[in-house]
Write an enzyme that holds these catalytic residues in place. Structure first.
Site, PDB file in Angstrom:
ATOM      1  N   MET A  30      -2.897  -4.576   5.000  1.00  8.23           N
ATOM      2  CA  MET A  30      -3.652  -5.757   5.453  1.00  8.23           C
ATOM      3  C   MET A  30      -3.444  -6.898   4.459  1.00  8.23           C
ATOM      4  SD  MET A  30      -6.925  -4.464   7.532  1.00  8.23           S
ATOM      5  CE  MET A  30      -8.023  -4.138   6.164  1.00  8.23           C
ATOM      6  N   ASN A  32      -2.986  -9.011   0.754  1.00  2.57           N
ATOM      7  CA  ASN A  32      -3.661  -9.103  -0.543  1.00  2.57           C
ATOM      8  C   ASN A  32      -3.184  -7.944  -1.427  1.00  2.57           C
ATOM      9  OD1 ASN A  32      -6.612  -8.679  -2.248  1.00  2.57           O
ATOM     10  ND2 ASN A  32      -5.583 -10.632  -2.178  1.00  2.57           N
ATOM     11  N   HIS A  37      -0.357  -1.038  -3.559  1.00  4.42           N
ATOM     12  CA  HIS A  37       0.553  -1.242  -2.416  1.00  4.42           C
ATOM     13  C   HIS A  37       2.020  -1.178  -2.864  1.00  4.42           C
ATOM     14  CE1 HIS A  37      -3.047  -3.573  -0.888  1.00  4.42           C
ATOM     15  NE2 HIS A  37      -2.818  -2.744   0.104  1.00  4.42           N
ATOM     16  N   LYS A 151      -5.963   7.193  -1.135  1.00  2.90           N
ATOM     17  CA  LYS A 151      -7.316   6.692  -1.406  1.00  2.90           C
ATOM     18  C   LYS A 151      -8.134   6.687  -0.116  1.00  2.90           C
ATOM     19  CE  LYS A 151      -8.684   2.344  -2.022  1.00  2.90           C
ATOM     20  NZ  LYS A 151      -9.984   2.115  -1.357  1.00  2.90           N
ATOM     21  N   GLN A 155      -8.715   8.203   6.575  1.00  4.02           N
ATOM     22  CA  GLN A 155      -7.760   7.427   7.389  1.00  4.02           C
ATOM     23  C   GLN A 155      -6.440   8.200   7.533  1.00  4.02           C
ATOM     24  OE1 GLN A 155      -6.952   2.998   7.259  1.00  4.02           O
ATOM     25  NE2 GLN A 155      -5.292   3.641   5.929  1.00  4.02           N
TER      26      GLN A 155
HETATM   27  O1  PAF Z   1      -5.228   0.912   5.076  1.00  2.00           O
HETATM   28  C1  PAF Z   1      -5.077  -0.228   5.550  1.00  2.00           C
HETATM   29  O2  PAF Z   1      -4.740  -1.190   4.854  1.00  2.00           O
HETATM   30  C2  PAF Z   1      -5.337  -0.441   7.037  1.00  2.00           C
HETATM   31  O3  PAF Z   1      -6.367   0.367   7.504  1.00  2.00           O
HETATM   32  C3  PAF Z   1      -4.067  -0.269   7.893  1.00  2.00           C
HETATM   33  C4  PAF Z   1      -3.558   1.162   7.831  1.00  2.00           C
HETATM   34  C5  PAF Z   1      -2.990  -1.229   7.438  1.00  2.00           C
HETATM   35  C6  PAF Z   1      -4.395  -0.567   9.367  1.00  2.00           C
HETATM   36  O4  PAF Z   1      -4.847  -1.874   9.529  1.00  2.00           O
END
Ligand code: PAF
Length: 281
Positions: A30, A32, A37, A151, A155
């Site tokens: 998302m 930022n 990342h 983390k 998800q």
């Molecule tokens: O983990 C994230 O940044 C979000 O949940 C993702 C997987 C990009 C989906 O919008």
């Protein structure tokens, strides 16, 4: 690094790479972006010939009282950082490309059971939004492998369940948690923290490690969880959960050799933080 905001141009790039038999890795984000990342991009490069990242702040995974409008957006820095990290293509779709029929009419995903606990219980609809956007991203990017940070433990479990159940031909790789020097797991939401809150936030990591120690001593799960909640509350957190679970998020049996995960979601000031710690007793 080519930046795509139109589906046709992304698809042409992917088709070209596939015609060369290149293996394509995908890192959804998302934006930022931080070192956590960029570590996903590094890992992606080890799994494929080409790496595609996406930056899309997905409205359907934020609840009505959550931080969608104030979620930090830093596209220029993200482009620069991804280029330096060696990403090959960036997919930055506008909302009308991601949801061409509008958010209200969007076809939705729902992964039952695994989404009904923990963050799914505290953030109703959150994982439906995540699964909905990730399924779209998978169809758009058509990667061979996709990388998700550990983390966001639940998800990752939701994505794995969706990929298995719908037979997406995509390998899912979980990437290790990257931490600040004080143990705080890296997150875009950390920038909401004051200096004092950032210091306090290190208690989360210490509490997770103490939960492992409790399991090793043979304490039962409910005693371990009660101690964890108290430590967090004493430090000033409002606690959504501090739990010990089996690796598949079902109830934990604290026995020698069991693969367990300690998970915490807690708020300090206005910021909600999540973290977890996987271990074998
Ligand atoms: O983990 C994230 O940044 C979000 O949940 C993702 C997987 C990009 C989906 O919008």
């Amino acid at each position: 690094m080519k930046i795509h905001s139109k589906l046709d141009s992304l698809r042409a790039q992917i088709a070209h790479w596939r015609s060369e038999s290149s293996r394509i890795a995908f890192v959804p984000t998302m934006g930022n972006l931080h070192d956590g990342h960029y570590s996903l991009i590094t890992l992606a490069k080890q799994h494929a010939d080409r790496v595609v990242a996406s930056v899309f702040v997905n409205p359907t995974q934020f609840g009505p009282n959550e931080d969608f409008s104030r979620y930090p957006r830093t596209p220029d820095a993200d482009v620069e950082g991804l280029r330096e990290a060696g990403c090959d293509a960036l997919w930055m779709p506008p909302v009308e490309v991601m949801y061409p029929m509008g958010v209200e009419r969007a076809v939705q995903m729902r992964v039952p059971v695994i989404t009904e606990t923990l963050d799914g219980a505290h953030r109703p609809g959150h994982f439906d939004g995540v699964a909905t956007v990730v399924a779209r991203l998978f169809n758009q990017v058509q990667p061979h492998v996709a990388i998700f940070g550990r983390k966001d433990y639940q998800q990752l479990a939701v994505i794995r369940a969706m990929v298995t159940d719908l037979a997406f031909p995509i390998e899912i790789v979980g990437a290790p948690i990257i931490r600040e020097a004080n143990g705080l797991a890296m997150s875009s939401r950390n920038q909401y923290l004051s200096d004092e809150e950032r210091d306090t936030a290190s208690v989360i990591r210490r509490t997770l490690l103490a939960m492992e120690e409790g399991a090793r001593r043979g304490d039962d799960a409910s005693a371990i969880e009660a101690t964890a909640v108290k430590s967090l509350q004493d430090a000033g957190f409002s606690v959504d959960y501090a739990v010990l679970r089996a690796a598949d998020l079902t109830d934990a049996e604290v026995t020698q050799g069991a693969a367990l995960v300690a998970l915490i979601a807690a708020r300090i000031g206005k910021t909600r933080l999540i973290d977890n710690h996987e271990f074998v007793v």
